[in-house]
Design a protein around this motif. Structure first.
Motif, PDB file in Angstrom:
ATOM      1  N   THR A 174      -3.941   4.870   5.863  1.00 45.31           N
ATOM      2  CA  THR A 174      -2.937   5.428   4.963  1.00 45.31           C
ATOM      3  C   THR A 174      -3.060   6.939   4.844  1.00 45.31           C
ATOM      4  O   THR A 174      -4.167   7.474   4.783  1.00 45.31           O
ATOM      5  CB  THR A 174      -3.089   4.807   3.554  1.00 45.31           C
ATOM      6  OG1 THR A 174      -2.913   3.388   3.633  1.00 45.31           O
ATOM      7  CG2 THR A 174      -2.088   5.386   2.573  1.00 45.31           C
ATOM      8  N   ASP A 197      -7.180  -5.154   9.777  1.00 49.01           N
ATOM      9  CA  ASP A 197      -7.406  -6.057   8.650  1.00 49.01           C
ATOM     10  C   ASP A 197      -8.389  -7.182   8.950  1.00 49.01           C
ATOM     11  O   ASP A 197      -9.194  -7.569   8.094  1.00 49.01           O
ATOM     12  CB  ASP A 197      -6.080  -6.687   8.204  1.00 49.01           C
ATOM     13  CG  ASP A 197      -5.130  -5.672   7.591  1.00 49.01           C
ATOM     14  OD1 ASP A 197      -5.563  -4.530   7.323  1.00 49.01           O
ATOM     15  OD2 ASP A 197      -3.951  -6.025   7.379  1.00 49.01           O
ATOM     16  N   ARG A 216       2.543   4.892   4.815  1.00 51.38           N
ATOM     17  CA  ARG A 216       2.198   4.256   6.078  1.00 51.38           C
ATOM     18  C   ARG A 216       3.489   4.098   6.875  1.00 51.38           C
ATOM     19  O   ARG A 216       4.558   3.935   6.283  1.00 51.38           O
ATOM     20  CB  ARG A 216       1.564   2.880   5.842  1.00 51.38           C
ATOM     21  CG  ARG A 216       0.272   2.942   5.053  1.00 51.38           C
ATOM     22  CD  ARG A 216      -0.194   1.550   4.657  1.00 51.38           C
ATOM     23  NE  ARG A 216      -0.484   0.740   5.832  1.00 51.38           N
ATOM     24  CZ  ARG A 216      -0.130  -0.536   5.958  1.00 51.38           C
ATOM     25  NH1 ARG A 216       0.572  -1.139   5.015  1.00 51.38           N
ATOM     26  NH2 ARG A 216      -0.444  -1.213   7.044  1.00 51.38           N
ATOM     27  N   PHE A 245       0.818  -1.203   0.000  1.00 51.78           N
ATOM     28  CA  PHE A 245       0.000   0.000   0.000  1.00 51.78           C
ATOM     29  C   PHE A 245       0.862   1.267   0.000  1.00 51.78           C
ATOM     30  O   PHE A 245       0.346   2.374  -0.091  1.00 51.78           O
ATOM     31  CB  PHE A 245      -0.928   0.014   1.224  1.00 51.78           C
ATOM     32  CG  PHE A 245      -1.964  -1.069   1.212  1.00 51.78           C
ATOM     33  CD1 PHE A 245      -3.118  -0.939   0.472  1.00 51.78           C
ATOM     34  CD2 PHE A 245      -1.769  -2.239   1.939  1.00 51.78           C
ATOM     35  CE1 PHE A 245      -4.079  -1.943   0.452  1.00 51.78           C
ATOM     36  CE2 PHE A 245      -2.723  -3.248   1.932  1.00 51.78           C
ATOM     37  CZ  PHE A 245      -3.882  -3.093   1.186  1.00 51.78           C
ATOM     38  N   THR A 247      -4.509  -0.972   7.291  1.00 54.23           N
ATOM     39  CA  THR A 247      -4.135  -0.243   6.077  1.00 54.23           C
ATOM     40  C   THR A 247      -4.447   1.251   6.142  1.00 54.23           C
ATOM     41  O   THR A 247      -4.513   1.914   5.103  1.00 54.23           O
ATOM     42  CB  THR A 247      -4.842  -0.847   4.847  1.00 54.23           C
ATOM     43  OG1 THR A 247      -6.260  -0.794   5.045  1.00 54.23           O
ATOM     44  CG2 THR A 247      -4.401  -2.281   4.615  1.00 54.23           C
TER      45      THR A 247
END
Length: 306
Positions: free
Chosen positions: A171, A276, A108, A81, A169
């Motif tokens: 970000t 997640d 990240r 990512f 995730t």
């Protein structure tokens, strides 16, 4: 009309213990009301320093102004990512004939070969400082959402406890829309879409161009307000609330004014994502949407974007 919520009494500079319960309830209700009706809200007096935002904008522009062959060294791998996303690599509205006239850099706090510290030594520190400052505000937003939804105040925060760590995730994305030159038929700067996760904190420059789909179906501008963050709900949160709150479609078209066509546009988006492995199940027990894990849902959406 997009509502404006004043976070002064619960901003990053306010003591958590000093905010009255009645104020928290008022703020939570205001945010949830905005998400029920419009899907977007302006946040003012949030506590993120203007200087930090401006400095990070300047740093990201320095990176985006580098030649393509240099930026390519920091390209986002297909299975990560983190990293640079080239111009016309994304199509956020799959129904449009061509990809978006935009490039981006996803950040990240993770070890990655796509960090351009060798050409911009201050890069990691500046972006991580901004990331973690946004994360601090995100914790307060999750608290207010829980209060507004009348659920356990710890529930949403527990579902996001790995923000900034592994297996989440969340970000920080720098978006860059270059000056308009060669445009393909049907191309826009950012196609119509709704965001994927819990909620998004968006920092705009003064160029403008963001539009959201109003309840009547027309698109309306989200004009920049100095110092304000634009916050919108994501699809996972819409599913989570069994559509009680809405994830609104938005877009960035090509500017009509010639003077704006000659200027680049920048924005920063902080995408707040659940961990997640969190199973997104309807909070009202209605099972209106089938359960799905955060990561599985995001993989589905990313597969349609790239």
């Amino acid at each position: 009309m997009i509502p404006v919520v004043d976070l002064a009494q619960y901003s990053l500079s306010a003591s958590l213990d000093d905010t009255p319960t009645s104020t928290l309830k008022k703020l939570g209700d205001e945010i949830c009301s905005a998400f029920k009706e419009v899907g977007f809200v302006y946040l003012i007096n949030h506590g993120i320093p203007t200087e930090m935002v401006e400095d990070t904008f300047a740093l990201s522009k320095t990176f985006f102004n580098k030649p393509v062959d240099i930026k390519q060294k920091y390209a986002k791998p297909a299975d990560e990512f983190h990293g640079w996303i080239a111009l016309e690599q994304e199509r956020l509205n799959p129904d449009r004939p061509v990809s978006d006239l935009r490039e981006a850099y996803n950040m990240r706090p993770t070890k990655s070969t796509t960090v351009p510290n060798d050409i911009l030594p201050e890069f990691t520190k500046a972006f991580e400082d901004f990331f973690f400052t946004c994360e601090k505000l995100a914790w307060r937003i999750l608290d207010l959402l829980s209060i507004g939804l009348d659920i356990d105040r710890e529930y949403l925060r527990q579902c996001h406890q790995l923000m900034g760590k592994g297996h989440n995730t969340t970000t920080l994305r720098a978006n860059y829309y270059p000056p308009i030159k060669d445009v393909k038929e049907g191309q826009v700067r950012c196609g119509e879409h709704s965001d994927y996760g819990t909620a998004t904190l968006l920092f705009q420059d003064d160029i403008g161009g963001l539009e959201i789909k109003a309840p009547n179906g027309d698109y309306m501008p989200v004009k920049p307000i100095e110092g304000a963050i634009v916050m919108n709900l994501g699809d996972l949160m819409e599913r989570w609330t069994a559509d009680r709150l809405k994830a609104t479609k938005h877009r960035v078209l090509l500017p009509v004014e010639e003077i704006k066509q000659k200027k680049g546009r920048q924005s920063f988006a902080f995408f707040i994502q659940p961990d997640d492995d969190v199973m997104i199940t309807c909070l009202d027990k209605s099972n209106k949407h089938p359960p799905i894990s955060t990561l599985d849902y995001l993989k589905q959406r990313f597969a349609a974007t790239y």
